[in-house]
Design a protein around this motif. Structure first.
Motif, PDB file in Angstrom:
ATOM      1  N   HIS A 142     -55.387   9.095 -23.791  1.00  0.00           N
ATOM      2  CA  HIS A 142     -55.425   9.088 -25.128  1.00  0.00           C
ATOM      3  C   HIS A 142     -56.116  10.339 -26.091  1.00  0.00           C
ATOM      4  N   ALA A 143     -57.104  10.642 -25.571  1.00  0.00           N
ATOM      5  CA  ALA A 143     -57.916  11.696 -26.250  1.00  0.00           C
ATOM      6  C   ALA A 143     -57.126  13.222 -26.088  1.00  0.00           C
ATOM      7  N   PHE A 144     -56.488  13.067 -24.727  1.00  0.00           N
ATOM      8  CA  PHE A 144     -55.774  14.479 -24.794  1.00  0.00           C
ATOM      9  C   PHE A 144     -54.290  14.292 -25.049  1.00  0.00           C
ATOM     10  N   LYS A 145     -53.956  13.218 -25.755  1.00  0.00           N
ATOM     11  CA  LYS A 145     -52.647  13.011 -26.350  1.00  0.00           C
ATOM     12  C   LYS A 145     -51.576  12.893 -25.159  1.00  0.00           C
ATOM     13  N   ARG A 146     -51.797  12.388 -24.014  1.00  0.00           N
ATOM     14  CA  ARG A 146     -50.776  12.506 -22.902  1.00  0.00           C
ATOM     15  C   ARG A 146     -49.907  11.397 -23.079  1.00  0.00           C
ATOM     16  N   GLU A 147     -48.618  11.673 -22.697  1.00  0.00           N
ATOM     17  CA  GLU A 147     -47.505  10.614 -22.913  1.00  0.00           C
ATOM     18  C   GLU A 147     -47.874   9.505 -22.036  1.00  0.00           C
ATOM     19  N   PRO A 148     -47.742   8.293 -22.516  1.00  0.00           N
ATOM     20  CA  PRO A 148     -47.976   7.237 -21.814  1.00  0.00           C
ATOM     21  C   PRO A 148     -46.671   7.006 -20.767  1.00  0.00           C
ATOM     22  N   ILE A 149     -47.198   6.588 -19.510  1.00  0.00           N
ATOM     23  CA  ILE A 149     -46.166   6.239 -18.295  1.00  0.00           C
ATOM     24  C   ILE A 149     -45.771   4.923 -18.272  1.00  0.00           C
ATOM     25  N   ARG A 192     -52.076  -0.072 -17.539  1.00  0.00           N
ATOM     26  CA  ARG A 192     -51.023  -0.415 -18.448  1.00  0.00           C
ATOM     27  C   ARG A 192     -50.659   0.513 -19.362  1.00  0.00           C
ATOM     28  N   ASP A 193     -51.405   0.299 -20.691  1.00  0.00           N
ATOM     29  CA  ASP A 193     -51.339   1.223 -21.686  1.00  0.00           C
ATOM     30  C   ASP A 193     -52.640   1.119 -22.471  1.00  0.00           C
ATOM     31  N   TYR A 194     -52.885   2.302 -23.532  1.00  0.00           N
ATOM     32  CA  TYR A 194     -54.259   2.478 -24.034  1.00  0.00           C
ATOM     33  C   TYR A 194     -54.279   1.116 -24.992  1.00  0.00           C
TER      34      TYR A 194
END
Length: 213
Positions: free
Chosen positions: A115-122, A130-132
């Motif tokens: 989340h901090a590095f704004k990576r796209e969720p898979i 799962r997800d942030y």
């Protein structure tokens, strides 16, 4: 004077701050080996022989070297059971206690870093956490149930989580939800947190450089 058997390789601007809180809560004798990031002291051959990842916290207890925050938390709380900071092996809360410590390492840390590095969720079905948003909401739901992770009794898991949430909310990578802020206040009011914070403020003033992992 006898050298303490426990040595924490430590920088107050790193994750090892949480380990110092636990050591203070356990009331054990320990030594601090201060690590200066700007001098590259996590990259020396001597340090890398202890922790090849070059990361803090790193704990040496006699001949044993323990790395990874959660492993250190479990090790210390079990090694010094008289402090009452970990459920016994046969206690009904032992499983939930381990669950929430593992959740930190397996779900929270990777989710927060992504989340901090704004990576796209898979795709959630292939993500280990799962997800942030789900990670954050799951934690918030648990903390809304009682004062601490396991109910009314503070454990080493709370000392770990309280310190981590204080850092991550301050950095703006975890939302300052009321349930998180109230939990941080409760945990950080513990005498061990206060003592560790005072000690680390003095140490931080002597060290250059920003916070690191």
């Amino acid at each position: 004077m006898t050298t303490p058997a426990l040595t924490l390789y430590h920088n107050p601007k790193s994750r090892s701050a949480g380990t110092r809180v636990l050591l203070e809560a356990l009331g054990v004798d320990y030594a601090i080996k201060t690590i200066d990031f700007t001098a590259g002291e996590t990259r020396t051959p001597e340090f890398l022989a202890l922790n090849p990842l070059g990361k803090l916290p790193t704990l040496v207890h006699g001949d044993a070297v323990v790395t990874e925050q959660v492993a250190i938390t479990i090790y210390l709380a079990d090694r010094f059971p008289e402090a009452g900071l970990a459920p016994a092996f046969d206690h009904p809360q032992r499983g939930p206690y381990l669950r929430w410590l593992a959740y930190y390492a397996a779900c929270f840390e990777p989710a927060v870093v992504d989340h901090a590095f704004k990576r796209e969720p898979i795709e959630p079905s292939t993500s280990p956490y799962r997800d942030y948003d789900t990670v954050i909401q799951t934690l918030a739901d648990q903390l809304a149930r009682a004062d601490y992770l396991l109910g009314d009794t503070l454990t080493a898991a709370d000392l770990h989580w309280g310190t981590a949430l204080k850092w991550t909310t301050n950095f703006g990578i975890v939302p300052k939800l009321p349930v998180f802020m109230a939990y941080i206040d409760r945990v950080c009011a513990h005498p061990a947190c206060v003592r560790a914070s005072e000690l680390d403020e003095k140490l931080a003033a002597t060290l250059p450089g920003p916070a690191q992992a």
